[in-house]
Design a protein around this motif. Structure first.
Motif, PDB file in Angstrom:
ATOM      1  N   ASP A  31       0.822  -1.216   0.000  1.00  0.00           N
ATOM      2  CA  ASP A  31       0.000   0.000   0.000  1.00  0.00           C
ATOM      3  C   ASP A  31       0.859   1.270   0.000  1.00  0.00           C
ATOM      4  O   ASP A  31       0.347   2.368  -0.153  1.00  0.00           O
ATOM      5  N   ASP A  32       2.161   1.119   0.183  1.00  0.00           N
ATOM      6  CA  ASP A  32       3.037   2.299   0.138  1.00  0.00           C
ATOM      7  C   ASP A  32       3.395   2.664  -1.295  1.00  0.00           C
ATOM      8  O   ASP A  32       3.984   3.714  -1.548  1.00  0.00           O
ATOM      9  N   ILE A  33       3.076   1.769  -2.234  1.00  0.00           N
ATOM     10  CA  ILE A  33       3.443   2.017  -3.630  1.00  0.00           C
ATOM     11  C   ILE A  33       2.446   2.978  -4.249  1.00  0.00           C
ATOM     12  O   ILE A  33       1.233   2.792  -4.158  1.00  0.00           O
ATOM     13  N   GLU A  34       2.966   4.019  -4.836  1.00  0.00           N
ATOM     14  CA  GLU A  34       2.129   5.061  -5.429  1.00  0.00           C
ATOM     15  C   GLU A  34       2.679   5.280  -6.832  1.00  0.00           C
ATOM     16  O   GLU A  34       3.864   5.515  -6.995  1.00  0.00           O
ATOM     17  N   PRO A  65     -19.577  10.064  -8.895  1.00  0.00           N
ATOM     18  CA  PRO A  65     -18.457  10.898  -9.348  1.00  0.00           C
ATOM     19  C   PRO A  65     -17.129  10.315  -8.880  1.00  0.00           C
ATOM     20  O   PRO A  65     -17.002   9.948  -7.714  1.00  0.00           O
ATOM     21  N   GLY A  66     -16.209  10.210  -9.811  1.00  0.00           N
ATOM     22  CA  GLY A  66     -14.898   9.674  -9.457  1.00  0.00           C
ATOM     23  C   GLY A  66     -14.734   8.215  -9.819  1.00  0.00           C
ATOM     24  O   GLY A  66     -13.611   7.709  -9.858  1.00  0.00           O
ATOM     25  N   ARG A 118     -11.121   7.003  -8.766  1.00  0.00           N
ATOM     26  CA  ARG A 118      -9.994   7.904  -8.563  1.00  0.00           C
ATOM     27  C   ARG A 118      -9.329   7.736  -7.203  1.00  0.00           C
ATOM     28  O   ARG A 118      -8.160   7.986  -7.036  1.00  0.00           O
ATOM     29  N   ASP A 119     -10.107   7.404  -6.168  1.00  0.00           N
ATOM     30  CA  ASP A 119      -9.504   7.166  -4.854  1.00  0.00           C
ATOM     31  C   ASP A 119     -10.306   6.080  -4.158  1.00  0.00           C
ATOM     32  O   ASP A 119     -11.422   5.750  -4.571  1.00  0.00           O
ATOM     33  N   TYR A 121     -11.907   5.883  -1.390  1.00  0.00           N
ATOM     34  CA  TYR A 121     -13.193   6.253  -0.786  1.00  0.00           C
ATOM     35  C   TYR A 121     -14.287   6.209  -1.845  1.00  0.00           C
ATOM     36  O   TYR A 121     -15.387   5.697  -1.623  1.00  0.00           O
ATOM     37  N   THR A 122     -13.969   6.769  -3.003  1.00  0.00           N
ATOM     38  CA  THR A 122     -14.946   6.789  -4.087  1.00  0.00           C
ATOM     39  C   THR A 122     -15.252   5.375  -4.585  1.00  0.00           C
ATOM     40  O   THR A 122     -16.395   5.063  -4.934  1.00  0.00           O
ATOM     41  N   ASP A 125     -17.794   4.104  -2.413  1.00  0.00           N
ATOM     42  CA  ASP A 125     -19.099   4.683  -2.766  1.00  0.00           C
ATOM     43  C   ASP A 125     -19.704   3.896  -3.918  1.00  0.00           C
ATOM     44  O   ASP A 125     -20.908   3.622  -3.946  1.00  0.00           O
ATOM     45  N   ASP A 282      -9.628  -4.517   2.754  1.00  0.00           N
ATOM     46  CA  ASP A 282      -9.868  -3.982   4.102  1.00  0.00           C
ATOM     47  C   ASP A 282     -10.041  -5.145   5.079  1.00  0.00           C
ATOM     48  O   ASP A 282     -10.099  -6.302   4.685  1.00  0.00           O
ATOM     49  N   ARG A 283     -10.086  -4.829   6.351  1.00  0.00           N
ATOM     50  CA  ARG A 283     -10.075  -5.900   7.345  1.00  0.00           C
ATOM     51  C   ARG A 283     -11.354  -6.724   7.312  1.00  0.00           C
ATOM     52  O   ARG A 283     -11.337  -7.913   7.569  1.00  0.00           O
TER      53      ARG A 283
END
Ligand code: FES
Ligand code: FES
Lengths: 797, 189
Positions: A31-34, A65-66, A118-119, A121-122, A125, A282-283
């Protein structure tokens, strides 16, 4: 010839080379890879345990959106993941696991579609906007239900919901043995479904590299090359066109050695979109929808003579494997392990076993640290205890009469056990608890009405399975060997590759210790590469405690070969034969003139930059490769665990008062690392014995989907462990090492269960199942008491 | 600046004081502190193990006290001093880690050294959380006994070590700090 320096690193607790980066936050986990332009994936998952998908409506998902894209199985057109055993259909039924469910779902959490946004959180959603409708089928939530006549089928092709049904051993005349034995004891045990639970959940980052024409998949896996194989087949790419890179890994414990559907789907989405895609589990998903393990049911009996010697063992093993066979191990992993190895450390003259893998509507299972050994050791140790009670023998004395003491010993299961210290470990463990005064304390506590118990488990574990041992299981994908390359550059610095993959076991340190010794260089000169399919020719990854046994031997062999080349170059320069030279701390020394030496840097300079000086039969450059495989039955680490528990009358709580582990893994490359493996393993074993269980309701809905419900033990519950080492070196590994990763987990449940039963002795109750919940203990301690008499009111003043 | 196009309309500008440096971030109100630290500020030392406040992998110091950065919105941390694992060994960091133990040479601090000396980590995923938990706790209770340390360590999960060596590492660090303080106060008249 090896280095002549006597300050060898193997056998010393040198500080870990991984630590500085991990302690300063400079480790790099998946998860550190960007990556530039990276998108984020989440999975639409089945909400029903068993059903036919009638409609998938994703139109609202796209409106969030996103959200960039959403794909189903038909959009991505991926091949299935199908794990195979080379066994007849009567013994094994292969089942395809589609990367995304196509028309049928078989467990709550099964991935159906992937939302890319895009992220993260989206993306979540987007999940909420997905509408999937199902035609429900009857959920199969347990092994008994699965086997019942007329049960619904989880896979139409698997009659009786049975994926594996093998009867590996049946000694002739075994029924007579049982009919005529002076003592026959029975045990029926069930062990709870568990989650291996690495603290870092699964995850992947994938992107398409145009220049290399390669799909690059960063994923936290214990088996990078096998993930590459599956990814290339599912995505219909050459293997060369897939590069799997494993960054730092936050634990795996077996769960990450099965290829996950989500990592493949993430790769497919990235390939389709031409943009990097990241998926981090996620957990909740990790607890309910990733691979699980351990749910097994044993019915066993053992026959003993009047002196307490085993005459025969007869067992039926049923494993609830959940909805699919995992790749590459298949649903055979647990029943085959149990069937092949159950006689364990004891001399069992007659043996019969049937092992079955049953499919149910629960998340699929994968190997988990110990694989079936925690369970069958529990069965064997319960049978010992029960026979001891029946025959009036001391529980350790009956073990002494039965453990294998002459080596090599070939068991009734056809396995040849290499030398170990079964009896010695038993004696030393008992002695440690005696010297600490636990037997007196137990007697005193009992007199006060407290419930203190002492329990043991004695076991061996096969480690270092080579290709031959896996082939004997009839795996169609046969793991076993490992590959290593050692390279020295012109500065004399050494790079070594391994096909194994550390997920916390300190390979960067221990492998470097082996190489540094073999070449006679400082530890700081050696750098390990692991977990990159483009850098490492091939490898089988890390599982079955194989890394140091097989991978470490390959590394040691390759380093020794490079040492030979260094000596050959020096010998050529001196005009003598290589036999007249030795490696010595960064130099080659002339044996006939010990003051004459050539440094590795000098030899490397010759090998690369002045290759014209080399004789014709010596190739330029300083590289050496080696492959190591184990052609016999593997090597057996062993241990005895001794534990003291107290049961609390009011709460039914089991408290561990003391824990002693006497282990023998041959030569310990780094004793501190071995102790760490023991302690961590024991903590997971205690977790299984007392706390953790993945439960489902009768609709197949998982009920422990957060750490509020799935009880992972903390520093409160896990005791300090005192560890004693014995050392019976392995004869065929390069270093004398045996595997050390799993023993703790194997020994703890049996020892804890026996200790609880010892504490319960005055009550006459015996428990055989794990986890041992406070309710069961409380019930055992509170016999259906007569209704207390009504308070005698007239006596109150 | 980070890509904000998928974050929704109600973006806000936050100023966060992390490890002694002030950072401006444009982000959505629902974004947690741990996500902003990890993904917006690229301080990836702080980890996420559960996102629901149990595992403690995300522990950072907020005004010197350990908090779970997954349970806090980044917006709630405005005006506070935040310290992450990156502050411990970082040369010249101004963050309040609650101790005077930071080395200015960019090397491991005494707590980190105690972890490696005691093999208090294996995979290292839980480690930043335990380090920050211990830093915050020892600053509050320098006299902590080993039993008290074990109590506090029970706040976080580790799946690899069995906890014993983590407790031993923190205890060793606390003991050494006490000895050092005693030596200092003897020297100063
Ligand atoms: S991630 Fe915050 S407590 Fe687990
Ligand atoms: S070291 Fe792996 S979780 Fe703690």
């Amino acid at each position: 010839m090896n280095s002549t320096k006597d300050d060898r690193l193997v056998g010393r607790s040198v500080p870990r080379r991984e630590d500085p980066r991990l302690l300063t936050g400079r480790g790099r986990f998946v998860d550190d890879i960007e990556l530039p332009g990276m998108l984020h994936a989440q999975f639409v998952r089945s909400t029903v345990a068993h059903g036919v998908i009638t409609a998938v409506d994703l139109t609202d998902v796209c409106r969030v959106p996103g959200v960039v894209a959403v794909f189903t199985a038909s959009d991505l057109e991926m091949g299935d993941i199908t794990a195979q055993l080379g066994r007849p259909l009567s013994e094994f039924v292969p089942t395809a696991m589609p990367v995304l469910a196509r028309d049928r779902v078989r467990y709550v959490g099964e991935p159906i579609a992937v939302v890319v946004a895009r992220d993260p959180y989206t993306a979540e959603d987007g999940l909420e906007a997905a509408k999937v409708t199902y035609e429900a089928l009857p959920p199969i939530t347990g092994e008994e239900q699965a086997l019942a006549a007329g049960a619904a089928l989880v896979h139409d092709e698997a009659a009786h919901n049975t994926l594996v049904d093998v009867s590996l051993f049946a000694t002739e005349g075994i029924d007579d043995v049982f009919d005529n034995a002076p003592c026959v004891v029975h045990v029926e045990t069930r062990t709870g479904r568990q989650n291996a639970l690495p603290l870092e959940t699964r995850g992947a980052v994938a992107h398409w590299d145009d220049r290399e024409e390669q799909l690059v998949l960063h994923t936290c896996t214990q088996v990078p090359h096998q993930v590459r194989t599956v990814a290339s087949r599912c995505l219909r790419l050459d293997e060369r066109a897939v590069r799997v890179i494993v960054p730092d890994m936050g634990g795996g414990f077996g769960l990450k050695c099965a290829v996950g559907r989500e990592e493949i789907a993430t790769a497919a989405a990235a390939r389709r979109l031409g943009r990097p895609v990241k998926w981090i589990e996620d957990r909740k998903d990790a607890l309910s929808a990733s691979f699980l393990a351990r749910e097994q049911h044993y019915t066993a009996r053992a026959a003993f003579d009047a002196d307490g010697r085993i005459l025969g063992l007869d067992a039926d093993v049923v494993c609830d494997m959940g909805a699919y066979s995992c790749y590459p191990f298949t649903a055979g992993i647990e029943p085959l392990m149990a069937s092949a190895e159950m006689p364990g450390v004891y001399k069992v003259p007659a043996y019969r076993v049937r092992g079955r893998a049953i499919t149910t509507n629960k998340a699929p299972t994968a190997p988990y640290r110990g694989v079936s050994r925690p369970q069958y050791v529990m069965v064997a140790e319960r049978l010992m205890e029960r026979a001891a009670r029946e025959l009036g023998l001391d529980p350790l004395e009956i073990r002494r009469r039965n453990v294998i003491t002459e080596f090599p010993y070939t068991g009734v299961n056809g396995i040849t056990y290499d030398p170990g210290s079964y009896l010695e470990s038993l004696n030393l463990c008992e002695q440690a608890l005696k010297e600490a005064g636990w037997y007196e304390r137990q007697a005193a506590a009992r007199a006060e009405g407290r419930h203190i118990g002492i329990g043991y488990s004695c076991f061996s574990e096969r480690t270092g399975y080579g290709s031959a041992a896996f082939a004997a299981r009839k795996m169609e994908v046969v793991p076993g060997f490992d590959f290593s390359e050692v390279r020295m550059d012109t500065s004399g610095a050494v790079t070594v590759t391994t096909g194994t993959m550390s997920h916390g076991q300190s390979h960067e340190t221990t492998m470097a210790q082996i190489v540094a010794d073999a070449l006679g260089v400082d530890l700081a000169k050696v750098k390990l590469h692991q977990g990159d399919t483009d850098r490492i020719t091939y490898g089988w990854g890390s599982f079955a405690s194989r890394s140091i046994v097989v991978g470490g031997s390959a590394v040691g062999l390759a380093a020794a070969k490079l040492g030979d080349k260094l000596r050959a170059i020096a010998a050529a320069e001196w005009g003598i034969s290589p036999e007249g030279t030795a490696l010595d701390q960064g130099r080659v020394r002339r044996l006939d003139d010990p003051d004459t030496t050539l440094t590795y840097a000098h030899l490397a300079d010759t090998a690369y930059l002045k290759a014209h000086l080399l004789p014709k039969d010596i190739e330029p450059g300083l590289t050496a490769t080696a492959v190591f495989d184990v052609f016999n039955d593997g090597t057996f680490s062993n241990a005895t665990h001794g534990v003291v528990v107290e049961l609390h009358q009011g709460t039914g709580q089991v408290e561990i008062l003391a824990y002693v582990c006497v282990e023998d893994c041959g030569v310990a490359i780094n004793p501190q690392v071995v102790e760490g493996q023991c302690r961590g393993g024991i903590a997971q074993g205690i977790a299984g014995a007392l706390f953790e269980q993945v439960t489902y309701d009768d609709q197949g809905e998982p009920s422990a989907t957060s750490f509020m419900d799935y009880k992972v033990p903390t520093a409160h519950e896990i005791p300090d462990v005192s560890i004693h080492h014995l050392e019976t070196p392995c004869a065929f590994t390069e270093t004398g090492a045996k595997g050390a990763g799993e023993g703790g987990t194997i020994g703890a449940p049996a020892a804890v269960l026996n200790a609880v039963n010892d504490a319960l002795r005055p009550t006459g109750v015996e428990l055989d199942n794990t986890p041992i919940t406070p309710e069961t203990v409380h019930r055992a301690l509170t016999p259906a008491a007569p209704v207390p008499p009504a308070p005698a009111l007239e006596q109150t003043p | 600046m980070n890509d904000t196009s998928g974050l929704g309309d109600d973006l806000q500008l936050l100023t966060l004081d992390v490890n002694g440096t002030s950072h401006e971030v444009i982000t959505a109100p629902r974004r947690t502190l741990v996500d902003v630290l990890r993904h917006d500020l690229r301080l990836t030392g702080t980890h996420v193990g559960c996102e629901h406040g149990i595992c403690g992998a995300c522990t950072v110091l907020v005004d010197g006290l350990p908090v779970r950065a997954c349970l806090m919105f980044a917006a709630q941390a405005e005006g506070a001093r935040i310290a992450t694992v990156e502050s411990l060994a970082d040369a010249g960091s101004k963050a309040d880690s609650g101790s005077d133990s930071r080395s200015d040479s960019g090397e491991l601090n005494d707590l980190q050294r105690a972890f490696t000396e005691n093999h208090g980590l294996q995979c290292g995923f839980c480690t930043p959380g335990f380090l920050m938990l211990a830093e915050g706790f020892l600053a509050e209770r320098p006299e902590a006994t080993k039993e008290e340390i074990r109590e506090v360590v029970a706040a976080n999960l580790c799946r690899c070590t069995g906890y014993q060596t983590i407790v031993e590492a923190i205890d060793a660090c606390a003991t050494a700090r006490r000895a050092q303080r005693a030596a200092c106060s003897e020297e100063t008249p």
